[in-house]
Design an enzyme around this catalytic site. Structure first.
Site, short mmCIF file in Angstrom:
data_model
loop_
_atom_site.label_atom_id
_atom_site.label_comp_id
_atom_site.label_asym_id
_atom_site.label_seq_id
_atom_site.Cartn_x
_atom_site.Cartn_y
_atom_site.Cartn_z
N HIS A 257 3.62 -7.85 6.73
CA HIS A 257 3.67 -7.95 8.04
C HIS A 257 2.77 -6.95 8.83
CE1 HIS A 257 6.45 -8.38 12.10
NE2 HIS A 257 6.79 -6.71 11.68
N CYS A 258 2.23 -6.56 7.57
CA CYS A 258 1.35 -5.32 8.61
C CYS A 258 -0.07 -5.13 8.43
CB CYS A 258 1.94 -3.58 7.75
SG CYS A 258 3.58 -2.77 7.64
N LEU A 259 -0.84 -5.37 7.45
CA LEU A 259 -2.17 -5.37 7.74
C LEU A 259 -2.55 -6.68 8.32
CD1 LEU A 259 -3.32 -4.00 3.99
CD2 LEU A 259 -3.01 -2.49 6.37
#
Ligand SMILES: NC(=O)c1ccc[n+]([C@@H]2O[C@H](COP(=O)([O-])OP(=O)(O)OC[C@H]3O[C@@H](n4cnc5c(N)ncnc54)[C@H](O)[C@@H]3O)[C@@H](O)[C@H]2O)c1
Length: 416
Positions: A257-259
């Site tokens: 979900h982040c990078l």
């Protein structure tokens, strides 16, 4: 004891809720997803990092519902809702703004509100504060407001909420004091910065740093492929330098979900300041290219064996985005499956953490079935519980995108 409200009980919110409850706090847990609320009410965890037994041990202190009005009795409210991208890859602040509007209706004088969701610098002050102030209360005067990024790394056990320093920036010094006192309940070390903007950007820097370095080594992997050099050997050798080098592993692309998402919050914001954040764009471009490069490796491995991709049975080992977890969000494995299917391959997979990929109409095969039926075994995510050396020894053809078969002694494995 403090009553802590948490809005959004996913990968970030649920571990926070349990941690505060373990320290004796009452937790008012709010989520719009009825299945999550019901699971919490019956003591069932849906996050691998929080075993159900751990949740059940504190269940009586966690009141889960979708009722924002319950937040009125909390001293502090932490906002942990998703911050994804729209289809045009722009920040989708919908869930964040909705939660702020919901909270504004029940906000109480003296409450502390902390935003934990990853977002661009300026969100807390320019987007959240005005919505909360629709309550008639003033931020920094009648209620406290701060930003404190979540740094949880799902699946990780050496660094947890407790021993990972917690960065925070308050709208005022008073806001930061309140936030510090709250987080000291569950964190050993608090790192205060001068503003919410600095804290917001700190989180983005951390993620962009990873994204850029992964892209660097991925580009190198594509080059070493042409040069006939083993990229893993090169990275391992470079990592022996005791200073000035930090090791990053090449791979099939970025997931989670982040990078793949967060850096674009900054590049979007930068455009308002007449800046193009070229490192972010370039890293995104290279990392997005990796699944295509990996499919080309599969294609050429089959070609060398006198086979076409069309009709080949390919078993993917590991479909989540990282080892040891079942999260498939933005996983490059999904893209690779999609591309190989587009070329006419028959796909199966084995992943002990992902029982089914409903959107792709696939269920995880057993390790033995996946191996037995496959013309080619493709290692995409290397779960610690999977025996990759056995894959190298038993499969007809192996493409290893994670370098985990290097010690197997099997010579003809194709690696990234
Ligand atoms: N997952 C990670 O490893 C990680 C790490 C650091 C930071 N973050 C950031 O933390 C934030 C949350 O991420 P996550 O992985 O926990 O997301 P998630 O999707 O796992 O959980 C978010 C939860 O919020 C709920 N929700 C959505 N809108 C809501 C609303 N208006 N009111 C109440 N609940 C609502 C959803 O139903 C969901 O359960 C994101 O900004 C993310 O970038 C995530």
């Amino acid at each position: 004891m403090t009553t802590v409200g948490i809005i959004g009980l996913g990968y970030v919110g649920l571990p926070l809720a349990v941690s505060f409850a373990e320290q004796g706090c009452d937790v008012v847990a709010i989520d719009l997803d009825a299945r999550k609320v019901q699971a919490l009410q019956s003591g069932e965890s849906y996050i691998e990092d929080v075993p159900s037994e751990r949740l059940r041990a504190v269940a009586e202190r966690i009141g889960a519902s979708n009722r924002y009005e319950n937040l009125a009795r909390a001293e502090a409210v932490l906002v942990c809702v998703p911050t994804p991208l729209t289809v045009n890859r722009e920040p989708e602040l919908g869930p964040l703004l909705d939660s702020a509007r919901g909270l504004a209706r029940v906000l109480q004088a003296g409450q502390l509100v902390v935003l934990e969701s990853t977002t661009y610098p300026g969100t807390t002050r320019e987007r959240i504060a005005p919505l909360l102030e629709e309550s008639g209360l003033a931020a920094g005067r009648d209620f406290h407001l701060a930003f404190s990024p979540e740094r949880v790394d799902p699946g990780r056990t050496d660094y947890t909420l407790r021993n990972t320093p917690k960065v925070l920036g308050g709208l005022t010094e008073g806001c930061a004091d309140q936030a510090q006192a709250l987080y000291e309940i569950v964190c050993e070390e608090i790192v205060r910065v001068s503003s919410p903007e600095a804290a917001e950007l700190c989180k983005l820097l951390e993620n962009i740093f990873r994204s850029v370095n992964i892209a660097l080594v991925n580009e190198l992997a594509m080059l070493t492929d042409r040069m006939g050099i083993d990229v893993w050997e090169v990275v391992e050798a470079a990592a022996t330098k005791p200073y000035g080098f930090m090791s990053f592993a090449p791979g099939p692309g970025m997931g989670g979900h982040c990078l793949p998402v967060d850096p674009f919050y900054l590049s979007w914001r930068a455009r308002e300041f007449d800046m193009t954040t070229e490192f972010i764009e370039l890293a995104g471009k290279i990392n997005q290219q990796m699944p295509y490069h990996c499919v080309a490796k599969v294609q050429s491995a089959l070609n060398d064996a006198g086979r076409a991709v069309k009709g080949a049975r390919i078993a993917v080992f590991g479909v989540s985005y990282k080892p040891g977890v079942g999260d498939t969000r933005e996983s490059p494995a999904l893209k690779i499956v999609d591309l190989l299917r587009g070329l006419g391959a028959e796909l199966s997979y084995h992943d002990p953490h992902v029982p089914a990929l409903a959107d792709l109409g696939l269920r995880s095969s057993t390790f033995d079935d996946a191996l037995a039926d496959a013309d080619l075994a493709l290692i995409v995510t290397a779960h610690p519980s999977v025996d990759h050396e056995q894959i190298a020894r038993r499969a007809r053809l192996v493409v290893d995108l994670r370098g985990v078969t290097r010690g197997s002694g099997v010579a003809d494995v194709v690696r990234l």
